[in-house]
Design an enzyme around this catalytic site. Structure first.
Site, PDB file in Angstrom:
ATOM      1  N   ARG A  54     -20.474  92.365  87.306  1.00  0.00           N
ATOM      2  CA  ARG A  54     -21.303  93.770  87.402  1.00  0.00           C
ATOM      3  C   ARG A  54     -19.902  94.501  88.169  1.00  0.00           C
ATOM      4  NH1 ARG A  54     -24.374  94.936  91.268  1.00  0.00           N
ATOM      5  NH2 ARG A  54     -25.453  92.660  90.932  1.00  0.00           N
ATOM      6  N   TYR A 105     -25.914 119.324  76.098  1.00  0.00           N
ATOM      7  CA  TYR A 105     -26.643 118.191  75.444  1.00  0.00           C
ATOM      8  C   TYR A 105     -28.242 118.244  75.925  1.00  0.00           C
ATOM      9  CZ  TYR A 105     -27.443 113.298  74.170  1.00  0.00           C
ATOM     10  OH  TYR A 105     -27.935 112.278  73.642  1.00  0.00           O
ATOM     11  N   ASP A 176     -18.519 117.955  80.577  1.00  0.00           N
ATOM     12  CA  ASP A 176     -18.741 117.072  79.348  1.00  0.00           C
ATOM     13  C   ASP A 176     -17.941 117.372  78.124  1.00  0.00           C
ATOM     14  OD1 ASP A 176     -19.750 115.677  77.044  1.00  0.00           O
ATOM     15  OD2 ASP A 176     -21.671 115.889  77.732  1.00  0.00           O
ATOM     16  N   LYS A 201     -19.416 108.671  70.699  1.00  0.00           N
ATOM     17  CA  LYS A 201     -18.812 109.639  69.680  1.00  0.00           C
ATOM     18  C   LYS A 201     -17.521 109.467  69.345  1.00  0.00           C
ATOM     19  CE  LYS A 201     -23.333 110.781  70.582  1.00  0.00           C
ATOM     20  NZ  LYS A 201     -23.528 111.747  71.784  1.00  0.00           N
TER      21      LYS A 201
HETATM   22  C1  LIG Z   1     -24.389 111.714  72.946  1.00  0.00           C
HETATM   23  C2  LIG Z   1     -24.045 112.903  74.005  1.00  0.00           C
HETATM   24  C3  LIG Z   1     -24.211 112.467  75.482  1.00  0.00           C
HETATM   25  C4  LIG Z   1     -25.162 111.141  75.600  1.00  0.00           C
HETATM   26  O1  LIG Z   1     -24.221 109.849  75.553  1.00  0.00           O
HETATM   27  P1  LIG Z   1     -24.924 108.690  74.983  1.00  0.00           P
HETATM   28  O2  LIG Z   1     -23.663 107.825  74.729  1.00  0.00           O
HETATM   29  O3  LIG Z   1     -25.970 108.864  73.889  1.00  0.00           O
HETATM   30  O4  LIG Z   1     -25.713 108.136  76.022  1.00  0.00           O
HETATM   31  C5  LIG Z   1     -23.964 113.223  76.312  1.00  0.00           C
HETATM   32  N1  LIG Z   1     -23.116 114.396  76.081  1.00  0.00           N
HETATM   33  C6  LIG Z   1     -22.825 114.772  74.790  1.00  0.00           C
HETATM   34  C7  LIG Z   1     -22.143 116.052  74.614  1.00  0.00           C
HETATM   35  C8  LIG Z   1     -23.365 114.122  73.466  1.00  0.00           C
HETATM   36  O5  LIG Z   1     -23.241 114.135  72.439  1.00  0.00           O
END
Ligand SMILES: *Cc1c(COP(=O)(O)O)cnc(C)c1O
Length: 365
Positions: A54, A105, A176, A201
């Protein structure tokens, strides 16, 4: 960290494409694998650098070395993008104010709204057309959340100016960077304190893992944040599976090729879609591979288009090798400032003529 090439050039001297391929490898010794190990152990023989998984894993370290170098900082991998969002929001003291773009998001805004409901944070929304007044929003705030381009409206903020406005007021900035990727912008170099990725992504890029990451600056204050976030990960158990991390590192090896091809496809499609008889508007920020198209006729017409494609996959998410289409307002979490007929297109790496034919026939119904 995994051992770097002992006699090779320092990572800072290498271009991003080379770092993507070369970093996060094993030490070069006769017989060693060329890839990072996929280490499936929950515990380790005592008296080493880590004693329980962990707290650390060699596969994490390899991925973190590669991503950290790309962003110009020190990375921490998390079990999902949202786990990383939660950890970053955890830096806000109880009752502190978070300034967040109105079109961030929807998982991020949903989490912030829930925390606001119990008094844990106060949320102030930043609208892209009111960015001139961001100083007032930032006064007394604890955190500025930046997303550029925004999801799904594709508004572009001046990240450097926003970070400077926050820094002047002692406000911590989280950026982000999921949509832009470190190939397009490196928020730490623009003044952000923490960079966030939904690794799910573009970084992993094959729609086969859920994973997240945070990156902090290699400065004294950055290291202090890194230590807090690392402790959060340990104590909240927000950890990544070694298998997912290994797959993400494998995906990362071709990030530059995928982004280059997907961006070229998106540019071409944006140009061809502009003025399309079935569309009211095309949103494309001029970089990246996400487009927003507003179908004439609203929700129903847009849903028809999404389900009439044969090649484009009608599915949520983005950043995979395959092209995806989705009407965002089908999700209750999207604010009503997002048009009902807006389709988000995540352009993949297929042949652009095939993508165009499929989309055009779907639009023409
Ligand atoms: C998908 C996404 C998230 C969340 O990520 P997960 O891997 O689905 O938990 C956060 N920010 C953006 C811009 C995203 O496209």
């Amino acid at each position: 960290m995994t051992a770097n090439h002992s006699s090779g050039p320092a990572a800072e001297q290498l271009a991003a494409a080379t770092r993507l391929v070369a970093l996060g490898r094993q030490e070069r010794r006769p017989g060693a694998g060329v890839n990072a190990p996929l280490e499936l152990s929950s515990t380790y023989i005592a008296d080493g650098p880590v004693n329980y998984a962990r707290g650390g894993n060699p596969t994490w370290s390899a991925f973190e070395e590669a991503l950290g170098s790309l962003e110009g900082g020190e990375a921490l991998v998390f079990g999902s993008g949202m786990a990383a969002v939660a950890a970053a929001v955890g830096l806000v003291p109880h009752g502190g104010t978070v300034v967040v773009p109105a079109h961030a998001y929807n998982g991020t805004t949903a989490l912030l709204d829930e925390l606001a409901g119990s008094g844990a944070v106060v949320v102030r929304r930043l609208y892209a057309d009111e960015v001139g007044a961001v100083g007032e929003l930032l006064d007394g705030a604890a955190m500025l959340w930046v997303e550029s381009p925004t999801n799904p409206m594709l508004e572009v903020f001046d990240v450097e100016a926003l970070c400077a406005a926050a820094r002047e007021r002692g406000v911590l900035t989280v950026c982000d960077n999921t949509f832009a990727t470190p190939l397009v912008q490196q928020p730490l170099s623009l003044g952000a304190d923490v960079v966030l990725h939904s690794v799910t992504k573009y970084l992993a890029g094959h729609s086969d893992v859920i994973l997240g990451a945070l990156v902090t600056a290699p400065t004294e204050s950055g290291r202090a944040l890194h230590a807090r976030l690392s402790r959060y990960r340990l104590l909240h158990g927000a950890i990544a599976g070694p298998m997912e991390t290994w797959l993400a590192l494998r995906g990362l090896r071709t990030l530059h090729l995928r982004v280059e091809r997907a961006t070229a496809n998106a540019r071409e499609l944006a140009a061809r879609l502009d003025g399309h008889p079935s569309l009211d508007r095309v949103r494309y920020p001029g970089f990246g591979a996400i487009l927003g198209i507003e179908v004439s006729g609203g929700a129903e017409a847009a849903e028809r288009v999404a389900s009439a494609t044969a090649l484009w996959t009608h599915s949520t998410s983005l950043g995979g090798v395959e092209s995806q289409v989705e009407r965002r307002r089908r999700h209750a979490g999207e604010p009503d400032t997002v048009p009902e007929g807006l389709l988000r297109l995540s352009v993949g790496v297929e042949d652009v003529e095939d993508l165009w034919r499929d989309l055009d026939q779907a639009l023409r119904g």
